[in-house]
Design a protein around this motif. Structure first.
Motif, short mmCIF file in Angstrom:
data_model
loop_
_atom_site.label_atom_id
_atom_site.label_comp_id
_atom_site.label_asym_id
_atom_site.label_seq_id
_atom_site.Cartn_x
_atom_site.Cartn_y
_atom_site.Cartn_z
N VAL A 12 0.83 -1.20 0.00
CA VAL A 12 0.00 0.00 0.00
C VAL A 12 0.87 1.27 0.00
O VAL A 12 0.55 2.27 -0.64
N LYS A 71 -3.57 9.16 -1.46
CA LYS A 71 -4.09 8.20 -0.49
C LYS A 71 -4.35 6.86 -1.18
O LYS A 71 -4.82 6.83 -2.32
N GLN A 72 -4.02 5.78 -0.50
CA GLN A 72 -4.28 4.43 -1.01
C GLN A 72 -4.91 3.59 0.10
O GLN A 72 -4.39 3.54 1.22
N SER A 73 -6.03 2.96 -0.21
CA SER A 73 -6.68 2.04 0.73
C SER A 73 -6.92 0.72 0.02
O SER A 73 -7.45 0.70 -1.10
N ASN A 74 -6.54 -0.38 0.65
CA ASN A 74 -6.69 -1.70 0.06
C ASN A 74 -7.68 -2.54 0.86
O ASN A 74 -7.56 -2.64 2.09
N ASP A 75 -8.65 -3.13 0.16
CA ASP A 75 -9.59 -4.06 0.79
C ASP A 75 -8.92 -5.42 0.83
O ASP A 75 -8.88 -6.15 -0.16
N ASN A 122 -8.23 -3.73 6.75
CA ASN A 122 -7.78 -3.16 5.49
C ASN A 122 -6.48 -2.41 5.71
O ASN A 122 -6.10 -2.09 6.85
N HIS A 162 -3.95 0.94 4.72
CA HIS A 162 -4.12 2.35 4.33
C HIS A 162 -2.79 3.09 4.43
O HIS A 162 -2.01 2.85 5.35
N GLU A 192 -1.21 7.26 3.30
CA GLU A 192 -1.49 8.54 2.66
C GLU A 192 -0.37 9.54 2.91
O GLU A 192 0.45 9.36 3.82
#
Length: 308
Positions: free
Chosen positions: A252, A279-283, A290, A292, A294
């Protein structure tokens, strides 16, 4: 026995504390974006509108000002615009003019942008969706505007992939495959790793209106992850996405670094005081949590860090 209700207005305390934001949310309007000789893009946009409230004033006269806000938004969305951030900027500046007690007016907008594209292997026509993010803050000193987008893609965990590679290397050795052939195979055929759906957000804020093309923002964000994904996909397309994602495994944090590099490459004309928010968020697929990451940084600092 009768009870007399207290006089709420008379008993209200003197107001001595101001509020930084008072306003309305969830205001929906149609926004038309001009495209030269082509038909305009029509967006169903949702607006949030705020003004600051100085001390000594109890409220912004919500019911009366809602009519003013609606009138302003109707006026600015009636005609075609070229930039969504300009729509927010015009609205914020008009709000500042209409409210003589306020020193700051802020307008933000979100909308879904649907564009057509071809799938990477079979060349089928499909559609791609991005969430547009735009806002503007107007003060007596001028207007500062933001434009950006949130997009969805695919990421693969390098750590998980590394464990798969170790297992493959051990098994190939047991089968008598020499080291040179093993390395060549692993280089050509990326090993499995757990994947996740990723959400990349990139916004740019500058004085006036950012000199950026929204489509370029979307492209930088989509390319920051392991692979782009497509709404419609035949088997060759699925194979293309899976292969390229595993050949480009990213944590991420790596996605945010890729956003920074892509921003500097694509928007190198921006001034040093432009603010970049990434910003990066991964499920996560194999965890209940999750991931995250940023970063918010000025373009000047980004240039210094990346040696540009």
């Amino acid at each position: 026995m009768s009870h007399q209700l207290p006089d709420v207005q008379a008993s209200a305390p003197d107001v001595t504390v101001g509020l930084s934001q008072v306003g309305v949310t969830g205001v929906e309007k149609l926004v038309k974006l001009a495209r030269g000789d082509r038909r305009p893009i029509v967006l169903m946009a949702e607006f949030e509108v705020f003004v600051d409230l100085p001390s000594g004033r109890k409220g912004i006269d919500m019911s009366r000002n809602l009519a003013t806000i609606d009138e302003i938004l109707e006026e600015i969305t009636r005609e075609e615009a070229y930039r969504v951030e300009d729509v927010c900027g015009d609205a914020a500046e008009r709000l500042l003019e209409k409210h003589d007690y306020t020193t700051t007016a802020e307008v933000s907008m979100t909308a879904e942008l649907v564009t057509r594209e071809d799938t990477p292997a079979s060349g089928l026509e499909t559609q791609s969706t991005a969430t547009i993010l735009a806002s503007a803050t107007a003060t007596d000193e001028g207007t500062r505007a933001e434009i950006g987008a949130e997009v969805t893609g695919m990421t693969v965990c390098p750590c998980s992939q590394g464990m798969s590679e170790s297992r493959a290397r051990e098994k190939l050795a047991e089968l008598g495959v020499d080291e040179e052939t093993t390395e060549a195979f692993l280089e050509a055929v990326p090993q499995p790793g757990h994947s996740q759906r990723g959400h990349a957000t990139l916004t740019i804020t500058t004085d006036g209106s950012p000199e950026v093309d929204l489509r370029d923002v979307i492209d930088v964000a989509r390319d920051s992850m392991s692979a782009r994904i497509y709404n419609m996909a035949k088997r060759p397309d699925e194979d293309h996405m899976t292969y390229h994602a595993h050949a480009n495994a990213k944590f991420v944090e790596d996605c945010v670094r890729a956003l920074a590099e892509g921003t500097l490459s694509e928007f190198d004309h921006l001034s040093d005081d432009a603010v970049i928010r990434m910003k990066q968020s991964n499920d996560e697929s194999i965890h209940q949590h999750n991931a995250h990451a940023e970063r918010e940084v000025t373009m000047g600092d980004l240039r210094d860090e990346l040696g540009e």
